[in-house]
Structures are given as C-alpha cells and as structure tokens.
Design a protein around this motif. Structure first.
Motif, PDB file in Angstrom:
ATOM      1  N   HIS A 280      -3.899  48.728 -45.669  1.00 46.16           N
ATOM      2  CA  HIS A 280      -5.106  47.947 -45.401  1.00 46.16           C
ATOM      3  C   HIS A 280      -5.445  47.892 -43.924  1.00 46.16           C
ATOM      4  O   HIS A 280      -4.584  48.012 -43.069  1.00 46.16           O
ATOM      5  N   ASN A 281      -6.743  47.693 -43.689  1.00 46.24           N
ATOM      6  CA  ASN A 281      -7.272  47.302 -42.383  1.00 46.24           C
ATOM      7  C   ASN A 281      -7.575  45.809 -42.489  1.00 46.24           C
ATOM      8  O   ASN A 281      -6.790  45.056 -43.049  1.00 46.24           O
ATOM      9  N   CYS A 282      -8.763  45.396 -42.017  1.00 47.70           N
ATOM     10  CA  CYS A 282      -9.141  43.991 -42.215  1.00 47.70           C
ATOM     11  C   CYS A 282      -9.912  43.872 -43.540  1.00 47.70           C
ATOM     12  O   CYS A 282     -10.238  44.874 -44.171  1.00 47.70           O
ATOM     13  N   LYS A 283     -10.193  42.619 -43.925  1.00 40.99           N
ATOM     14  CA  LYS A 283     -10.887  42.383 -45.207  1.00 40.99           C
ATOM     15  C   LYS A 283     -12.273  43.016 -45.219  1.00 40.99           C
ATOM     16  O   LYS A 283     -12.762  43.474 -46.244  1.00 40.99           O
ATOM     17  N   GLN A 284     -12.925  43.029 -44.042  1.00 39.39           N
ATOM     18  CA  GLN A 284     -14.313  43.509 -43.980  1.00 39.39           C
ATOM     19  C   GLN A 284     -14.422  45.010 -44.282  1.00 39.39           C
ATOM     20  O   GLN A 284     -15.345  45.438 -44.944  1.00 39.39           O
ATOM     21  N   CYS A 285     -13.492  45.807 -43.777  1.00 37.69           N
ATOM     22  CA  CYS A 285     -13.719  47.256 -43.839  1.00 37.69           C
ATOM     23  C   CYS A 285     -12.799  48.009 -44.794  1.00 37.69           C
ATOM     24  O   CYS A 285     -13.025  49.180 -45.063  1.00 37.69           O
ATOM     25  N   SER A 286     -11.741  47.380 -45.297  1.00 37.77           N
ATOM     26  CA  SER A 286     -10.729  48.143 -46.063  1.00 37.77           C
ATOM     27  C   SER A 286     -11.340  48.936 -47.216  1.00 37.77           C
ATOM     28  O   SER A 286     -11.012  50.107 -47.421  1.00 37.77           O
TER      29      SER A 286
ATOM     30  N   THR B  86     -16.836  52.159 -38.916  1.00 39.16           N
ATOM     31  CA  THR B  86     -16.533  51.429 -37.695  1.00 39.16           C
ATOM     32  C   THR B  86     -16.245  49.967 -38.058  1.00 39.16           C
ATOM     33  O   THR B  86     -16.736  49.464 -39.080  1.00 39.16           O
ATOM     34  N   CYS B  87     -15.403  49.321 -37.283  1.00 36.61           N
ATOM     35  CA  CYS B  87     -15.105  47.898 -37.525  1.00 36.61           C
ATOM     36  C   CYS B  87     -14.373  47.375 -36.297  1.00 36.61           C
ATOM     37  O   CYS B  87     -13.650  48.123 -35.621  1.00 36.61           O
ATOM     38  N   ASP B  88     -14.512  46.087 -36.052  1.00 30.83           N
ATOM     39  CA  ASP B  88     -13.823  45.478 -34.896  1.00 30.83           C
ATOM     40  C   ASP B  88     -12.306  45.664 -34.970  1.00 30.83           C
ATOM     41  O   ASP B  88     -11.632  45.737 -33.940  1.00 30.83           O
ATOM     42  N   CYS B  89     -11.768  45.752 -36.195  1.00 33.25           N
ATOM     43  CA  CYS B  89     -10.302  45.805 -36.331  1.00 33.25           C
ATOM     44  C   CYS B  89      -9.725  47.120 -35.829  1.00 33.25           C
ATOM     45  O   CYS B  89      -8.501  47.245 -35.694  1.00 33.25           O
ATOM     46  N   LYS B  90     -10.584  48.083 -35.546  1.00 37.82           N
ATOM     47  CA  LYS B  90     -10.061  49.359 -35.047  1.00 37.82           C
ATOM     48  C   LYS B  90      -9.372  49.170 -33.684  1.00 37.82           C
ATOM     49  O   LYS B  90      -8.381  49.832 -33.380  1.00 37.82           O
TER      50      LYS B  90
END
Ligand code: SF4
Ligand SMILES: [Zn+2]
Length: 346
Positions: A293-299, A322-326
């Motif tokens: 997983h990444n974050c909830k928004q982008c996974s 793209t996502c802030d969690c990168k």
C-alpha cells in the motif's frame, strides 16, 4: 533457532479446517497475455494434500498451506474439482487455464501421475484452451514429466510457473526459507525449454528483514538474473497472510508490506533494460494494511495502473500517477536502511 523451526512452530499452532474434498480451494477468471495479446484466464487452485515443503516448515510468507485438504482427495474428487472449475468458464469461447495446487502440480504425492495425465488429456481435448500453465517447485520438473505433458497436450501450449522469489540464494534462504537454489531453478527452466515448454518466473518484492530500498534492488537484480531463463516474469508483492512468520513480524511492527511506488519504479527500470520481456504484477490486497500500500488516497489508483500495465506493457500507464505520499516514500527509502532492522510503519 533456525528459520525453518520458527516457521514450523507457527504452523504447528494453526488448525486446518476440514472442507469438501471435491471442491477446489479457489477458482476465478481474469485476463493475461498470450503471445502479446490479451486473453481470458480461468485459474484453479486444486485442493490437494498440500505443499510438502510447507508442511515441514516452509516459506516465511506462505499461508497457502492452510488451504490444503485434511485428508488426501481421491482421484474422483480431483476430477470433480476440475469439473467445477470448468463450469465457471461458462460461455468463454477461449481462455488460458492456470493450475495451482497450493503446492506443486508435479509433486506426485499431491496429484498422482494417472490423475495428472487425465487432467491434461481433458484440457488438450478442450478446443477453447490454447495454453495451460501449471505451478511447481523446480525439483519436480524432469525430462520424463515434461515429455509426458507435451505429448498429451499436443498443440496446446504449456508453461511451468516457478516461485523463484529472488535470484539471491542468501535472501531466498535467510529471508524466505524457500529450500532451493538459483541453480535448481535454472535446471528446471532449461529442462522445460528442451521440451518446448516455457517458464513463468515469480519474484517476490520485500521478503522480511530487507529495507524497502534493499528489496527494490533485489528485484531489479533478480529480473536481470532470471531474464534469460524466463519467458514471463511476474512480480508478487508480499502480503501478510494469516498463520505465517511474516504475520508474526508484522504484529510486532517489524514488517511493513511494500509500497506500491516501489513496484512502479521497479517496473519502469526493468522495462528499460528488458523491453521485450513481459513483466507482470497483480498487487493482491493492495490498499489494505496487510497488503502492499501507499496512502489511502492513491493506493487503489496505483494498483489499477499496475494491473493495466500488466496487460498493455506500456510504462506510460504510470505517467498520470501522483500523490503527496510519494515524498514520504522517498524519505522511507532514505531512512529505512538506518533503522537497524525496525520497519518504518504508518
Ligand atoms: S510458497 Fe510455495 S513452496 Fe513455499 S511453502 Fe508455500 S506453497 Fe510451499
Ligand atoms: Zn498516496
């Protein structure tokens, strides 16, 4: 304590629930690539007496052993399992048939030669099936068995699938406890090739005891090492299965499944070096705590892009992601090597 003893102790505390012997452990439909084009698939996991290696301890991440039968299914049970699976093919007019057993299709303790031959004969006679794939550990791939399979299957293409996991013998032994070496895999692939049988190689991103960055480097190196012995490479992303050594580490906050950004990066790099090699990945359990997983928004979006890429083989499928969690993932790559073995959790 050896790693095998640690895995075996965890296994000894689990109970396998009795279940109907004439029902497969699982059946599902999907898509795959056949000679560069998309094809429907039917996957069956036969319920057998289970993986011999797994019963003796086995691999640190593997919970498949708990899908096995409490007593060996009879030949009639296994034939009925195939009937039930083929019923799910419904009105598909063409599909690839993928055979798994939560062990090895060629282990004659799981499936006898007579039943194996009968299964293959039925598949050879089914005109909807242009290709059959069967998973096995490498020690069961012999000239005799490959000859038998190709003789029965005739024009139907045949592929073995082998869970190499990594080309590093050290990681395969000390992090996975897989019980075979790279040389054993090479021998199996070369034996298959002699008989016109192709090889699908499974790698596994992020076994225990590796930092995120080490795990990425391991898979990039493994793709390079395994490429010449593989017709397709499929990268599994380690997930936390119940009753496993990996689960015991995860419960103690000592293991985090891989980031999805890591597999995106690996695929981009591997595809640059091996543009013609089909590289696939199905991020099972993506977005959950136990899965990659990444974050909830982008996974879920990133997982969808990985699945899409597996069919198109076009790294352009990742361009829009793209996502802030990168940025957090990049920080993890910097810091994960400095935590003396503690996983950076979220
Ligand atoms: S990963 Fe494969 S070889 Fe290892 S224990 Fe599970 S079924 Fe057996
Ligand atoms: Zn994100």
């Amino acid at each position: 304590m050896t790693l095998n003893k640690a895995v075996a102790d965890i296994r000894a505390r689990q109970r396998i629930k009795p279940s109907a012997l004439d029902r497969p452990s699982a059946v599902w439909t999907g898509v795959d690539l056949l000679d560069g084009r998309e094809i429907k698939t039917l996957t069956i996991i036969f319920k057998t007496s289970g993986c011999r290696w797994g019963q003796a301890g086995g691999c640190t991440m593997c919970g498949f052993v708990y899908d096995s039968a409490t007593e060996p299914p009879s030949p009639a049970d296994l034939e009925t399992q195939l009937d039930r699976a083929l019923n799910k093919a419904g009105d598909m007019d063409e599909f690839m048939l993928k055979i798994f057993t939560s062990g090895s299709f060629f282990d004659e303790r799981e499936i006898s030669p007579q039943v194996r031959q009968s299964i293959l004969r039925r598949l050879a006679d089914d005109e909807r099936i242009p290709k059959v794939l069967a998973e096995t550990r490498p020690e069961y791939v012999t000239d005799e068995v490959m000859d038998e399979c190709t003789t029965i299957l005739g024009d139907t293409k045949f592929e073995i699938a082998v869970g190499l996991e990594t080309s590093s013998d050290i990681i395969r032994k000390d992090s996975i406890n897989k019980g075979f070496t790279f040389v054993n895999f090479v021998r199996a692939s070369e034996t298959a090739k002699k008989h016109g049988v192709t090889t699908k190689t499974y790698l596994m991103l992020k076994p225990p005891f590796l930092s995120e960055g080490e795990a990425m480097d391991d898979i990039i190196q493994s793709v390079n090492d395994a490429a010449q012995y593989s017709d397709t490479i499929s990268i599994n992303l380690c997930n936390v299965q119940r009753g496993t050594f990996v689960e015991s580490l995860w419960q103690k906050q000592q293991y985090r499944p891989p980031w999805l950004w890591s597999i995106v990066e690996i695929i981009k790099k591997a595809k640059q070096v091996h543009p013609d090699m089909p590289i696939m990945s199905d991020p099972v359990g993506a977005g959950s705590k136990r899965g990659p997983h990444n974050c909830k928004q982008c996974s879920h979006d990133v997982a969808d892009a990985i699945r899409k890429f597996s069919i198109t083989q076009d790294v352009g499928d990742f361009d829009e992601l793209t996502c802030d969690c990168k940025e957090l993932w990049k920080k993890v790559l910097e810091l994960d090597d400095l935590t003396y073995g503690s996983a950076i959790m979220d």
